[in-house]
Design a protein around this motif. Structure first.
Motif, mmCIF file in Angstrom:
data_model
loop_
_atom_site.group_PDB
_atom_site.id
_atom_site.type_symbol
_atom_site.label_atom_id
_atom_site.label_comp_id
_atom_site.label_asym_id
_atom_site.label_seq_id
_atom_site.Cartn_x
_atom_site.Cartn_y
_atom_site.Cartn_z
ATOM 1 N N ARG A 237 -7.617 -54.712 -13.502
ATOM 2 C CA ARG A 237 -6.622 -53.730 -13.083
ATOM 3 C C ARG A 237 -7.210 -52.809 -12.010
ATOM 4 N NH1 ARG A 237 -5.386 -52.117 -18.028
ATOM 5 N NH2 ARG A 237 -6.238 -50.020 -17.818
ATOM 6 N N TYR A 238 -8.460 -52.427 -12.222
ATOM 7 C CA TYR A 238 -9.097 -51.538 -11.244
ATOM 8 C C TYR A 238 -9.345 -52.245 -9.911
ATOM 9 C CZ TYR A 238 -9.706 -47.700 -14.533
ATOM 10 O OH TYR A 238 -9.480 -46.656 -15.393
ATOM 11 N N GLN A 239 -9.647 -53.541 -9.984
ATOM 12 C CA GLN A 239 -9.826 -54.298 -8.741
ATOM 13 C C GLN A 239 -8.509 -54.338 -7.964
ATOM 14 O OE1 GLN A 239 -11.701 -58.029 -10.261
ATOM 15 N NE2 GLN A 239 -12.990 -57.803 -8.459
ATOM 16 N N HIS A 240 -7.419 -54.534 -8.715
ATOM 17 C CA HIS A 240 -6.101 -54.544 -8.072
ATOM 18 C C HIS A 240 -5.804 -53.178 -7.451
ATOM 19 C CE1 HIS A 240 -5.366 -58.338 -10.186
ATOM 20 N NE2 HIS A 240 -4.353 -58.499 -9.370
ATOM 21 N N LYS A 241 -6.071 -52.137 -8.260
ATOM 22 C CA LYS A 241 -5.808 -50.775 -7.770
ATOM 23 C C LYS A 241 -6.630 -50.471 -6.529
ATOM 24 C CE LYS A 241 -4.062 -48.033 -11.575
ATOM 25 N NZ LYS A 241 -4.332 -46.963 -12.526
ATOM 26 N N GLU A 242 -7.880 -50.950 -6.558
ATOM 27 C CA GLU A 242 -8.770 -50.699 -5.433
ATOM 28 C C GLU A 242 -8.198 -51.319 -4.157
ATOM 29 O OE1 GLU A 242 -12.604 -52.598 -5.844
ATOM 30 O OE2 GLU A 242 -12.846 -52.496 -3.670
ATOM 31 N N THR A 243 -7.695 -52.552 -4.282
ATOM 32 C CA THR A 243 -7.151 -53.232 -3.103
ATOM 33 C C THR A 243 -5.948 -52.477 -2.541
ATOM 34 O OG1 THR A 243 -7.867 -55.286 -4.114
ATOM 35 C CG2 THR A 243 -6.355 -55.464 -2.260
ATOM 36 N N ILE A 244 -5.070 -52.015 -3.459
ATOM 37 C CA ILE A 244 -3.899 -51.258 -3.020
ATOM 38 C C ILE A 244 -4.345 -49.981 -2.298
ATOM 39 C CG2 ILE A 244 -1.832 -50.022 -3.824
ATOM 40 C CD1 ILE A 244 -1.405 -52.752 -4.658
ATOM 41 N N TYR A 245 -5.326 -49.313 -2.921
ATOM 42 C CA TYR A 245 -5.837 -48.073 -2.374
ATOM 43 C C TYR A 245 -6.419 -48.299 -0.973
ATOM 44 C CZ TYR A 245 -9.494 -44.457 -1.886
ATOM 45 O OH TYR A 245 -10.340 -43.495 -1.419
ATOM 46 N N ARG A 246 -7.158 -49.399 -0.810
ATOM 47 C CA ARG A 246 -7.733 -49.709 0.503
ATOM 48 C C ARG A 246 -6.624 -49.882 1.546
ATOM 49 N NH1 ARG A 246 -13.012 -50.543 0.610
ATOM 50 N NH2 ARG A 246 -14.018 -50.798 -1.414
ATOM 51 N N TYR A 247 -5.594 -50.618 1.147
ATOM 52 C CA TYR A 247 -4.495 -50.826 2.098
ATOM 53 C C TYR A 247 -3.798 -49.505 2.441
ATOM 54 C CZ TYR A 247 -4.459 -55.855 2.879
ATOM 55 O OH TYR A 247 -4.780 -57.122 3.301
ATOM 56 N N GLN A 248 -3.712 -48.610 1.455
ATOM 57 C CA GLN A 248 -3.102 -47.300 1.750
ATOM 58 C C GLN A 248 -3.908 -46.561 2.807
ATOM 59 O OE1 GLN A 248 -3.079 -45.681 -2.184
ATOM 60 N NE2 GLN A 248 -0.984 -46.359 -2.640
#
Lengths: 702, 76
Positions: A237-248
């Motif tokens: 879940r954190y890996q997914h969140k991290e990717t979203i955060y990077r794109y933001q």
């Protein structure tokens, strides 16, 4: 060369022109080596950055992210995470495609967080106006807090600016992260960072998610890091969140610096895609491409191959008549020269094949083939990406097996590796050619089609169908769980760069010659030894032949041939041939064919040469008819029938179609699968199948 | 609810937020993010894989993956 070369790692997504930039920066200084412990090629070259400063540039495999999904990609992670070793880069050069800047910046953001000085080179800027893109370079440099250069690697613009940026970046040694994972869960990441503050938070996070540890990490720290790995779903879940955060974060930057006016964009992609992926034209065009490749492999290569063949024969003759008589001279003339010739002869076919594959990949067409073929190949347990190895297999199984590395599903990759050797490789051709000319009449079928050519075509079909069917069986029987996740980027179509294609062909051909060549050469020397040495009876063979009364009236040439044949019969390899005769007699073979079968395990094409030696004629082109004549007139002393009659010939053809007779392939399979299990399964499975099928064919036709 | 697999050629949709957990990490990294606009460019002749365009990335993915990713359809 000045000391303290800057070590630069070149990183980027696939299809960003990374290779073009590497070629522009390093030119002919490129060298290909291996990474320790893995088989991925390591490309390095030197670049003159300024009058006083050089850089060693390492071209890392193309990847979309630091989190690897294939062996090639894992190299990137390993190279970047090992800060403590000498190999670690001083500066990272990230190449991005201007059209896909957003996605390319994801990898950039990950690299930035490792806190190594990073230069961003935005490539293909010559396309910007055509795509309606504009970039505020000054603002982008500020936002990303690093050197940014606009380049066009193909048009050779901006390369000097890249060199300057590398120097500047190296001197400034400024490395700030782009994202801060703490924002995802402050407590969790604080705890992680506390394990070893010498590493950046992102490095520690990568150690946790990828279970890859640098040497500077102590055993206790490793255990602490692994404890984070226990809650897999949280990690995911954190890996997914991290990717979203990077794109933001990336979106924030691009909003201020990057503008696309879609109304100005013109795109031929859609039009070409409609044709190349069309349900009828798509397959039709693919078929035409395949036919063109086959035509090229067999037609264009025949001239250089004949040339190589005669050159090596002449070289042998020359060495024979100029070297002093002795064992060393025999080794050179009968072992080493034909051994090297046996490798060199395949270069034309393999180079042509690599040329086609390089062009198809450069243009972006290969991805469309993968798209077209994935569903079909999946029914047989393989992958759209298996098409490339199966095509390559018609030249040689070795590069084909190496081409399976892009398949991320292990099961699909393994099945592809296991069935590739069934496709009719070029080493089978000389064997097929001589056997077909012996047993198939030169008549026409349907009034126009040459029956011999038709037989050859059928043997190709047999190889391909067997590959597909065995893949189907393997898919059902192999109990391997591996995700079948599949994603392929469909890159923009572009004209191939001649420089890139030629470098690629050169590099791969060199790798083949050095890799497979060593094995083939070593084995031909071993075979030479076994064929020219033997126990007591071998030493007497010459005298006995000469003493025989029946041989008295023979001419000197014929006598020499008889001596050679008698010697071979009593040599070690002759003894081996005789000892397997009981096993192969039901297949219609005698001990002489037995010798050829044994020597064929080095490489199939050795069959013709071995028979030539046994029937005591040279294997020069002029003598092919004589080998054929000798083979044709060979009589089985037991039955009084011809040895190379139709049933035995068919049985041999089937044997060569199925049997695993290539040491070099077995060695490559071992290297790629990291165990002897799979090459042994291939060896016994394929050869067993060959034995049974040949037995059936011979017994039915007899 | 619609998924990427239920799009017709040329149709568009927005990837729904609840799909976050089912999208493989690699696909996320390639730009297939919740909230992103996704367009179906082409379907392979045997109905699988699907050729999509999302966040500027042109990708081919298998139908089984596409069928897990929920979207809100855009009616043009």
């Amino acid at each position: 060369m000045p000391k303290n070369n800057i070590k630069v790692a070149l990183i980027g997504n696939p299809n960003t022109g990374k290779t073009s930039l590497f070629n522009q920066l390093t030119g002919l200084t490129q060298k290909v080596g291996n990474y320790p412990g893995v088989t991925v090629d390591k490309k390095q070259g030197t670049s003159k950055l300024s009058a006083t400063q050089n850089a060693i540039i390492t071209d890392l495999p193309g990847t979309y992210s630091i989190n690897p999904t294939s062996i090639d990609e894992s190299i990137v992670l390993k190279t970047l995470l090992k800060k403590d070793i000498k190999e670690s880069p001083d500066v990272i050069l990230v190449v991005a495609d201007v059209e896909n800047l957003k996605r390319n910046l994801l990898l950039f953001s990950q690299i930035k967080d490792l806190e190594i000085p990073t230069v961003l080179a935005i490539n293909m800027v010559d396309q910007m106006s055509r795509k309606g893109i504009s970039i505020d370079l000054t603002a982008l440099k500020e936002e990303l807090n690093t050197e940014v250069v606009l380049i066009s690697a193909r048009k050779n613009t901006g390369i000097e600016a890249v060199k300057d940026a590398i120097i500047k970046c190296h001197i400034a040694a400024k490395a700030t992260p782009m994202c801060d994972n703490k924002k995802i869960d402050p407590a969790y990441f604080d705890q992680l960072k506390a394990i070893n503050p010498n590493y950046t938070l992102y490095e520690l996070w990568l150690m946790v998610t990828q279970k890859n540890f640098p040497e500077g990490i102590s055993k206790q720290e490793k255990e602490q890091l692994l404890s984070f790995n226990k809650d897999v779903s949280k990690l995911r879940r954190y890996q997914h969140k991290e990717t979203i955060y990077r794109y933001q974060e990336i979106n924030k930057v691009l909003k201020k610096t990057y503008l696309v006016d879609k109304s100005k964009a013109t795109d031929i992609r859609a039009k070409l895609d409609k044709i190349f992926t069309h349900k009828i034209f798509g397959y039709f065009i693919f078929l035409l491409v395949l036919l063109l490749i086959f035509q090229a492999i067999f037609d264009w290569s025949s001239l250089p191959m004949d040339l190589i063949d005669t050159t090596f024969a002449q070289l042998s003759d020359f060495a024979r008549s100029n070297l002093p008589v002795g064992v060393l001279s025999d080794l050179i003339v009968e072992g080493i020269i034909p051994g090297i010739g046996g490798v060199i002869i395949f270069i034309p076919q393999i180079a042509i094949l690599f040329l086609f594959i390089a062009v198809l990949e450069e243009t972006g067409y290969m991805s469309r083939v993968v798209f077209l073929m994935d569903k079909i190949m999946r029914r047989f347990g393989m992958n759209g990406k298996s098409v490339i190895p199966l095509i390559s297999g018609t030249a040689c199984a070795i590069p084909a097996i190496m081409a399976t590395r892009t398949i991320s599903s292990w099961k699909e990759r393994l099945i592809t590796i296991l069935v590739v050797p069934f496709t009719t490789c070029s080493a089978r051709l000389p064997v097929y050619a001589i056997l077909i000319s012996l047993i198939i009449p030169e008549t026409k079928i349907f009034g126009f089609y040459n029956l011999q050519a038709f037989t050859l075509l059928m043997l190709y079909a047999l190889g391909f169908v067997t590959a597909i069917l065995s893949a189907y069986i393997l898919q059902r029987t192999l109990k391997i769980k591996s995700s079948s996740f599949f994603v392929v980027e469909m890159p923009n179509y572009k004209l191939p760069s001649i420089k890139n294609v030629l470098f690629d062909v050169l590099e791969k051909t060199k790798a083949f010659v050095l890799g497979a060549g060593k094995i083939i050469l070593a084995l031909s020397v071993v075979l030479w030894f076994l064929a020219s040495n033997g126990p007591e009876s071998y030493k007497n063979a010459e005298k006995n032949t000469l003493d025989k009364a029946e041989n008295e009236h023979l001419g000197s040439d014929e006598l020499l041939q008889k001596v050679a044949a008698a010697k071979l019969e009593s040599s070690y390899i002759g003894i081996m041939g005789k000892s397997i005769e009981p096993a192969i007699r039901p297949l219609g073979y005698d001990w002489k064919i037995g010798i050829a079968l044994i020597t064929s395990f080095a490489a199939r094409e050795v069959f013709v040469g071995t028979l030539a030696t046994i029937y005591s004629v040279g294997s020069d082109d002029e003598n092919t008819t004589t080998i054929k004549e000798k083979m044709r007139s060979e009589i089985n002393p037991v039955t009084g029938e011809k040895i190379f009659n139709f049933p035995a010939g068919m049985s041999l053809l089937v044997f060569y179609a199925f049997a695993m007779q290539c040491m070099a392939t077995l060695a490559i399979v071992k290297r790629e699968t990291k165990t002897w299990k799979w090459p042994l399964i291939q060896l016994f499975g394929m050869t067993g199948l060959a034995y049974v099928c040949s037995l059936i064919v011979f017994q039915i036709l007899k | 609810m619609s998924t990427i697999a239920s799009l017709r050629i040329g149709e568009m949709g927005y990837i729904s937020e609840e799909s976050l957990d089912v999208i493989p990490l690699k696909l996320l990294e390639m730009g297939c993010l919740p909230g992103a606009e996704v367009r179906l460019v082409q379907i392979a002749p045997l109905k699988d894989p699907l050729y999509i365009c999302v966040n500027g990335s042109h990708l081919a993915i298998r139908k089984e993956t596409a069928a897990k990713i929920k979207i809100l359809k855009v009616n043009l």
